[in-house]
Design an enzyme around this catalytic site. Structure first.
Site, PDB file in Angstrom:
ATOM      1  N   HIS A  18      20.153  10.239  47.971  1.00  0.00           N
ATOM      2  CA  HIS A  18      19.224  10.298  49.097  1.00  0.00           C
ATOM      3  C   HIS A  18      18.226   9.154  49.036  1.00  0.00           C
ATOM      4  CE1 HIS A  18      17.165  12.357  45.787  1.00  0.00           C
ATOM      5  NE2 HIS A  18      16.009  12.083  46.390  1.00  0.00           N
TER       6      HIS A  18
ATOM      7  N   CYS B 249       6.435 -20.604  55.192  1.00  0.00           N
ATOM      8  CA  CYS B 249       6.569 -19.264  54.604  1.00  0.00           C
ATOM      9  C   CYS B 249       7.074 -19.392  53.172  1.00  0.00           C
ATOM     10  CB  CYS B 249       7.542 -18.432  55.442  1.00  0.00           C
ATOM     11  SG  CYS B 249       8.131 -16.938  54.618  1.00  0.00           S
TER      12      CYS B 249
ATOM     13  N   PHE C  24       1.599  -2.729  25.899  1.00  0.00           N
ATOM     14  CA  PHE C  24       1.122  -3.993  26.441  1.00  0.00           C
ATOM     15  C   PHE C  24       1.139  -3.968  27.967  1.00  0.00           C
ATOM     16  CE2 PHE C  24       1.714  -8.366  27.955  1.00  0.00           C
ATOM     17  CZ  PHE C  24       0.609  -8.978  27.372  1.00  0.00           C
TER      18      PHE C  24
END
Length: 323
Positions: free
Chosen positions: A160, A190, A300
């Site tokens: 799903h 872009c 970390f």
């Protein structure tokens, strides 16, 4: 009950969703083993176990192939309620929409095993619900994603997708959109289009491509064997996908997921669609990010927010290469 709580120091948002703790879990997976699906709420015949159908794509006999409904154990919902906020802190009601799209009536089939036609139906159902949810003026961002496997965050094995729409723009999304604007302001182009151009020229991190989409292992991959699917044409919004583009998307996505399933024996993973917030007029380039969950974030990562990736994206591209 759902609350959005803000960290006093960093301003980080957290959704406190008590209903999520009630979710059923059915993971004990042996792939290829046929299960007794009497108790699976996503299987045909068990529709009364879920909320009412919101979207449905059927076959010629009237049986559903893809079905969508509200998430019974939603992280957010539209039932506005008042609640007490301690004087030191900031919080608000977790208004939003949470829905499930069941990708197949078959319980045991994996996403990579779906036919191209079935995958296309899944995306058609997702886009139909996306556009409907976007009509709510209170909704600012709609997140579409798929979790696979217990470590990938899925509580049920039956394949799903989920749609969660919220009344705010998440920090990660805002940073991506803002970063896109800053790059365009400085470079006049872009950044995602520039990534596509550069990666095609260099060739080291390309996993595959077709007429409309390219798959890359991102240069600064956060997860081992992470991949991105990016439209070659500059497109700002996922929900504006045309039918012919859905065909191209599912074609390359199917090959990619099949590769993950073969190479890593059905690993847990997340597929996340990154798109422009609702009513946002800024420039952006939508894309899909896929993150296999092959490692666990440790001290970390949790302490710094900086992830350690032991697999360079150049190796990822060679392993996942789509012929």
């Amino acid at each position: 009950m759902s609350e959005i709580r803000y960290d006093l120091i960093s301003g980080k948002m957290v959704v406190i969703a008590t209903e999520r703790s009630k979710r059923p879990h059915d993971f004990n997976i042996t792939h290829g083993e046929k299960k007794n699906n009497n108790n699976c709420p996503f299987c045909p015949g068990n529709e009364e176990m879920t909320p009412p159908t919101l979207v449905e794509i059927k076959d010629e006999k009237g049986n559903w192939l893809v079905r969508g409904f509200e998430n019974k154990f939603a992280a957010v919902n539209r039932d506005l309620k008042s609640f007490e906020v301690p004087s030191l802190y900031k919080a608000e009601y977790g208004y939003g929409v949470a829905e499930v799209i069941v990708e197949s009536p078959e319980h045991d089939v994996t996403f990579g095993s779906l036919s191209l036609g079935q995958m296309q139906k899944v995306f058609m159902a997702i886009i139909e619900r996306y556009k409907k949810i976007a009509q709510d003026d209170k909704i600012k961002y709609i997140q579409v994603f798929k979790n696979f496997g217990a470590r990938g965050g899925a509580s049920l094995e039956h394949g799903h997708w989920q749609i969660i729409a919220v009344s705010f723009v998440p920090d990660v999304v805002e940073k991506e959109v803002t970063g896109t604007q800053e790059y365009i302001k400085k470079q006049g182009k872009c950044p995602y289009c520039e990534i596509i151009k550069y990666e095609k020229e260099e060739g080291k991190r390309i996993i595959g491509e077709n007429e409309n989409f390219i798959v890359i292992a991102p240069y600064a991959s956060q997860y081992p064997y992470e991949s991105w699917i990016i439209p070659k044409e500059h497109q700002e919004r996922f929900e504006e996908l045309k039918e012919e583009n859905i065909e191209n998307l599912t074609e390359i996505l199917k090959h990619l997921i099949e590769k993950y399933e073969r190479e890593f024996n059905f690993p847990p993973y997340n597929i996340v669609i990154h798109t422009l917030p609702i009513s946002d007029i800024r420039n952006y380039h939508w894309h899909i990010e896929i993150a296999p969950r092959l490692t666990v974030a440790a001290g970390f990562e949790l302490g710094t927010g900086v992830y350690i990736n032991p697999v360079p994206p150049e190796l990822t591209a060679s392993v996942l290469k789509i012929d």
